[in-house]
Design an enzyme around this catalytic site. Structure first.
Site, PDB file in Angstrom:
ATOM      1  N   TYR A  43       0.815  -1.215   0.000  1.00  0.00           N
ATOM      2  CA  TYR A  43       0.000   0.000   0.000  1.00  0.00           C
ATOM      3  C   TYR A  43       0.854   1.274   0.000  1.00  0.00           C
ATOM      4  O   TYR A  43       0.369   2.337  -0.370  1.00  0.00           O
ATOM      5  CB  TYR A  43      -0.926   0.048   1.219  1.00  0.00           C
ATOM      6  CG  TYR A  43      -1.890  -1.102   1.359  1.00  0.00           C
ATOM      7  CD1 TYR A  43      -2.081  -2.040   0.337  1.00  0.00           C
ATOM      8  CD2 TYR A  43      -2.621  -1.275   2.538  1.00  0.00           C
ATOM      9  CE1 TYR A  43      -2.957  -3.096   0.486  1.00  0.00           C
ATOM     10  CE2 TYR A  43      -3.503  -2.319   2.691  1.00  0.00           C
ATOM     11  CZ  TYR A  43      -3.663  -3.235   1.671  1.00  0.00           C
ATOM     12  OH  TYR A  43      -4.538  -4.281   1.843  1.00  0.00           O
ATOM     13  N   HIS A 101       0.878 -11.674   2.355  1.00  0.00           N
ATOM     14  CA  HIS A 101      -0.216 -11.020   1.632  1.00  0.00           C
ATOM     15  C   HIS A 101      -0.949 -11.963   0.681  1.00  0.00           C
ATOM     16  O   HIS A 101      -2.152 -11.819   0.456  1.00  0.00           O
ATOM     17  CB  HIS A 101       0.323  -9.813   0.859  1.00  0.00           C
ATOM     18  CG  HIS A 101      -0.700  -8.754   0.612  1.00  0.00           C
ATOM     19  ND1 HIS A 101      -0.383  -7.414   0.535  1.00  0.00           N
ATOM     20  CD2 HIS A 101      -2.030  -8.807   0.441  1.00  0.00           C
ATOM     21  CE1 HIS A 101      -1.484  -6.708   0.318  1.00  0.00           C
ATOM     22  NE2 HIS A 101      -2.496  -7.528   0.244  1.00  0.00           N
TER      23      HIS A 101
END
Length: 267
Positions: A43, A101
């Site tokens: 991010y 992730h």
């Protein structure tokens, strides 16, 4: 709250995906009762999250921070290095949760990455470890290797895509489910949801967050709008009744209902 390793996970979290200026949303969330922020190395806003926590004045130990390793971080040494990089970016002495992730590498590298997170936990750099976008196959790899079970699996989970096989497996093995994309990215023009919103005098987003909580998940609604962040958390003064829950539960379309990348089937 959900207890993990002797401390509590706040079930409602703020997602900060695709938020290049995450600090205002984080500050609004923390001011209005959120104590859980879900970030990721991908991010690019770990530093902003760290700044918001410090500026909020809330003691660090009262805020639950999650980040996630990218696919490029897979591997034992690279994963350990990534943990240190994230600690530096956040400006923290520890991170509450670090997740892999996704499973988008191969079995050997996935397990090496998981072993690295176990080591980071032993070193006190992270409180608890988990995974994201892991299907049953990937969870079984960890179990068959005799390694520590992930505390959490974070997956896309919303009424159209309920991932029942993964949820059932996770419950059986005491892996808690966090729900990303719980607001369906605004694609909630569905009678069961819009009618419930009218009935309870709530927004469709609030209905979706409440549905997720009542199903026993930890929803991570994302918004860059501080007012919307506060509004999404206004869900603790009502309960969706059994009939309405059943109507929303019946919306499940399996994989056909997925809205985001959801790579749970990768090899």
């Amino acid at each position: 709250m959900r207890e993990f390793a002797g401390y509590d996970l706040p079930l409602l979290g703020l997602g900060v995906y695709q938020n290049d200026d995450a600090k205002p949303a984080c500050l609004a969330a923390l001011k209005h009762g959120y104590r859980h922020i879900d970030s990721a190395r991908y991010y690019g806003n770990e530093a902003q999250v760290g700044e918001a926590v410090r500026e909020s004045g809330i003691p660090r130990e009262q805020v639950f921070i999650t980040t996630k390793l990218t696919n490029e971080d897979h591997g034992y040494d690279s994963a350990l290095a990534a943990v240190d990089q994230s600690l530096k970016r956040f400006g923290f002495e520890y991170i509450d949760f670090i997740l892999i992730h996704s499973a988008m590498s191969d079995k050997e590298r996935r397990l090496a990455t998981w072993r690295a997170l176990i080591e980071a936990k032993k070193q006190g750099k992270v409180k608890a470890i988990g995974v994201s976008n892991y299907g049953v196959k990937h969870l079984e790899e960890i179990r068959e290797a005799g390694l520590e079970t992930p505390a959490i699996n974070q997956i896309e989970l919303q009424p159209l895509c309920q991932q029942k096989e993964i949820v059932d497996y996770s419950k059986k093995h005491n892996i808690f489910i966090e729900a990303y994309t719980p607001l369906m990215r605004g694609q909630w023009d569905v009678p069961a949801i819009t009618e419930a919103a009218k009935k309870y005098n709530k927004t469709p987003a609030q209905i979706l967050v409440r549905w997720s909580l009542q199903r026993g998940f930890a929803p991570l609604p994302k918004s860059a709008n501080p007012e919307r962040v506060v509004q999404n958390a206004d869900v603790f003064d009502f309960e969706i009744d059994a009939d309405d829950m059943a109507s929303i539960n019946a919306l499940d379309r399996g994989k056909a209902g997925q809205i985001t990348w959801n790579p749970v089937d990768v090899d």
